[in-house]
Design a protein around this motif. Structure first.
Motif, mmCIF file in Angstrom:
data_model
loop_
_atom_site.group_PDB
_atom_site.id
_atom_site.type_symbol
_atom_site.label_atom_id
_atom_site.label_comp_id
_atom_site.label_asym_id
_atom_site.label_seq_id
_atom_site.Cartn_x
_atom_site.Cartn_y
_atom_site.Cartn_z
ATOM 1 N N ARG A 279 49.960 41.984 -18.620
ATOM 2 C CA ARG A 279 50.119 43.331 -18.079
ATOM 3 C C ARG A 279 51.559 43.808 -18.209
ATOM 4 N N GLY A 280 52.044 43.764 -19.440
ATOM 5 C CA GLY A 280 53.395 44.268 -19.685
ATOM 6 C C GLY A 280 54.447 43.261 -19.255
ATOM 7 N N GLN A 281 55.556 43.784 -18.730
ATOM 8 C CA GLN A 281 56.666 42.936 -18.337
ATOM 9 C C GLN A 281 56.262 41.988 -17.210
ATOM 10 N N MET A 282 56.617 40.712 -17.361
ATOM 11 C CA MET A 282 56.271 39.716 -16.348
ATOM 12 C C MET A 282 57.337 39.701 -15.254
ATOM 13 N N PRO A 283 56.925 39.849 -13.978
ATOM 14 C CA PRO A 283 57.894 39.726 -12.892
ATOM 15 C C PRO A 283 58.609 38.380 -12.947
ATOM 16 N N LEU A 284 59.874 38.370 -12.538
ATOM 17 C CA LEU A 284 60.663 37.151 -12.628
ATOM 18 C C LEU A 284 60.079 36.022 -11.772
ATOM 19 N N LYS A 285 59.439 36.364 -10.664
ATOM 20 C CA LYS A 285 58.851 35.310 -9.828
ATOM 21 C C LYS A 285 57.788 34.536 -10.612
ATOM 22 N N MET A 286 57.009 35.250 -11.456
ATOM 23 C CA MET A 286 55.998 34.585 -12.271
ATOM 24 C C MET A 286 56.641 33.763 -13.375
ATOM 25 N N ARG A 287 57.670 34.328 -14.029
ATOM 26 C CA ARG A 287 58.350 33.603 -15.097
ATOM 27 C C ARG A 287 58.988 32.334 -14.563
ATOM 28 N N ARG A 288 59.614 32.422 -13.398
ATOM 29 C CA ARG A 288 60.252 31.236 -12.824
ATOM 30 C C ARG A 288 59.208 30.178 -12.469
ATOM 31 N N PHE A 289 58.072 30.613 -11.927
ATOM 32 C CA PHE A 289 57.046 29.638 -11.574
ATOM 33 C C PHE A 289 56.467 28.989 -12.824
ATOM 34 N N LEU A 290 56.202 29.777 -13.851
ATOM 35 C CA LEU A 290 55.654 29.224 -15.092
ATOM 36 C C LEU A 290 56.603 28.191 -15.678
ATOM 37 N N ASP A 291 57.884 28.537 -15.746
ATOM 38 C CA ASP A 291 58.874 27.607 -16.310
ATOM 39 C C ASP A 291 59.030 26.360 -15.444
ATOM 40 N N PHE A 292 58.879 26.520 -14.137
ATOM 41 C CA PHE A 292 59.038 25.403 -13.200
ATOM 42 C C PHE A 292 57.798 24.514 -13.193
ATOM 43 N N ALA A 293 56.613 25.148 -13.141
ATOM 44 C CA ALA A 293 55.375 24.391 -12.923
ATOM 45 C C ALA A 293 54.839 23.739 -14.189
ATOM 46 N N ALA A 294 54.979 24.399 -15.333
ATOM 47 C CA ALA A 294 54.341 23.893 -16.553
ATOM 48 C C ALA A 294 54.760 22.459 -16.893
ATOM 49 N N PRO A 295 56.051 22.140 -16.952
ATOM 50 C CA PRO A 295 56.401 20.743 -17.298
ATOM 51 C C PRO A 295 55.974 19.734 -16.240
ATOM 52 N N ARG A 296 55.973 20.138 -14.969
ATOM 53 C CA ARG A 296 55.571 19.212 -13.909
ATOM 54 C C ARG A 296 54.063 18.959 -13.943
ATOM 55 N N LEU A 297 53.277 20.015 -14.173
ATOM 56 C CA LEU A 297 51.831 19.815 -14.287
ATOM 57 C C LEU A 297 51.499 19.051 -15.560
ATOM 58 N N ARG A 298 52.266 19.286 -16.614
ATOM 59 C CA ARG A 298 52.055 18.536 -17.866
ATOM 60 C C ARG A 298 52.277 17.040 -17.623
ATOM 61 N N GLN A 299 53.291 16.723 -16.848
ATOM 62 C CA GLN A 299 53.558 15.322 -16.522
ATOM 63 C C GLN A 299 52.446 14.734 -15.657
ATOM 64 N N ALA A 300 51.946 15.521 -14.695
ATOM 65 C CA ALA A 300 50.873 15.032 -13.818
ATOM 66 C C ALA A 300 49.591 14.779 -14.602
ATOM 67 N N VAL A 301 49.224 15.713 -15.482
ATOM 68 C CA VAL A 301 47.999 15.565 -16.268
ATOM 69 C C VAL A 301 48.141 14.405 -17.250
ATOM 70 N N SER A 302 49.333 14.254 -17.828
ATOM 71 C CA SER A 302 49.568 13.138 -18.747
ATOM 72 C C SER A 302 49.448 11.804 -18.017
ATOM 73 N N GLY A 303 49.926 11.769 -16.770
ATOM 74 C CA GLY A 303 49.813 10.541 -15.980
ATOM 75 C C GLY A 303 48.370 10.160 -15.708
ATOM 76 N N ILE A 304 47.526 11.165 -15.454
ATOM 77 C CA ILE A 304 46.100 10.901 -15.255
ATOM 78 C C ILE A 304 45.469 10.371 -16.544
ATOM 79 N N ALA A 305 45.831 11.012 -17.667
ATOM 80 C CA ALA A 305 45.246 10.622 -18.954
ATOM 81 C C ALA A 305 45.622 9.208 -19.360
ATOM 82 N N SER A 306 46.775 8.740 -18.885
ATOM 83 C CA SER A 306 47.227 7.409 -19.283
ATOM 84 C C SER A 306 46.473 6.287 -18.585
ATOM 85 N N LYS A 307 45.722 6.644 -17.535
ATOM 86 C CA LYS A 307 44.995 5.634 -16.773
ATOM 87 C C LYS A 307 43.553 5.587 -17.250
ATOM 88 N N ARG A 308 43.060 4.420 -17.495
ATOM 89 C CA ARG A 308 41.682 4.255 -17.978
ATOM 90 C C ARG A 308 40.795 3.820 -16.834
#
Length: 308
Positions: A279-308
């Motif tokens: 929806r056009g320009q992204m508010p900074l609060k959303m940009r900051r959350f995306l930049d903050f959350a994406a690598p942390r969730l990527r690490q969490a999901v990767s940790g789950i995937a590593s366990k069999r």
């Protein structure tokens, strides 16, 4: 009359499907809501809604007017955000939605750290095992597990998630010579636990390990429950075999309470995304959350995937 309020109420009626449901959602008395829409129709000189005892439908004029009203309301919302400084500084309320169990286990810790890092941002976390309407419910960002059918969404993938079939080792040992199922067809001889949904329950889908062909197994559940957590607990209690996302059973597997079976027949892992509406320009609060959350969730999901 307040034309802007009447437009908002009309959009709410079309979203919720009835005057009464819209009244409950907006906390506007039914009589007041009906009168305001009638006043709007009188002002425009045309009918917008066709009311019957069964349902409410839009007239042709109503379809065009609601589409325009949605655009106007969105532009007003963006103007309010800009006036509040959300495009120049990371502040304001951020509304996030996620699946109930995944949100509690993996999204909530990220949000707790995010709130510490950004004291001028408040977060409302909506935990729901359904796909919340981001635009209609004014949700900024969502965690979605599964394929994304809606091309209007902007998606940032943070990993993939297995769908696993599991059961109590005690249950499997008690089935005699059969033991753990060796192929999906063996499920017909075992009690199963399913998660009930408003839609008809789909078959359990597997993939042949050599040919890659899909194998659909129509399950008749011994027990149907309404949440994945309840299905996992039922499996632990030896009620039957359950088929759930890996993160929903990973702790029980680690404790030896559940055993993953048919892993060679698993379907392709499903993607995990952070999504938002374009929806056009992204508010900074959303940009900051995306930049903050994406690598942390990527690490969490990767940790789950590593366990069999």
């Amino acid at each position: 009359m307040d034309r802007f309020e009447a437009m908002s109420l009309l959009v709410a009626v079309t979203k919720h499907g009835s005057l009464s449901a819209a009244g409950r959602a907006t906390r506007v008395p039914l009589a007041t809501l009906s009168r305001k829409i009638s006043d709007l129709e009188a002002l425009l000189g045309t009918r917008l809604l066709l009311r019957t005892t069964r349902k409410i439908t839009l007239t042709d004029a109503g379809v065009a007017y609601v589409a325009a009203a949605r655009r106007i309301l969105e532009e007003v919302e963006n103007a309010e955000r800009e006036a509040a400084g959300e495009f120049t500084a990371p502040k304001g309320e951020l509304v996030i939605t996620a699946p109930t169990m995944f949100g509690r286990l993996h999204v909530l810790p990220v949000i707790a750290d995010f709130l510490t890092a950004f004291p001028e941002i408040n977060v409302r976390l909506v935990l729901a095992d359904r796909n919340v309407d981001l635009l209609g419910d004014h949700v900024d960002m969502a965690v979605r597990i599964g394929k994304l059918p809606d091309s209007a969404m902007v998606a940032t993938q943070v990993g993939t998630m297995r769908t696993v079939t599991c059961a109590s080792p005690v249950l499997l040992a008690g089935t005699g010579a059969q033991g753990a199922p060796r192929s999906p067809d063996d499920l017909f001889g075992l009690p199963c636990v399913t998660v009930d949904t408003p839609m008809p329950s789909p078959p359990w889908r597997f993939r042949h390990p050599r040919s890659g062909a899909a194998i659909d197994v129509a399950i008749v559940p011994r027990l149907a429950v309404t949440t994945p957590e309840a299905a996992a607990q039922a499996a632990v209690l030896k009620v039957g075999v359950a088929r759930l996302l890996h993160y929903q059973v990973i702790d029980a597997v680690a404790r030896g309470e559940l055993q993953i079976v048919l892993d060679t027949y698993e379907a392709e892992p499903v993607p995990v995304h952070l999504v938002h509406v374009l929806r056009g320009q992204m508010p900074l609060k959303m940009r900051r959350f995306l930049d903050f959350a994406a690598p942390r969730l990527r690490q969490a999901v990767s940790g789950i995937a590593s366990k069999r």
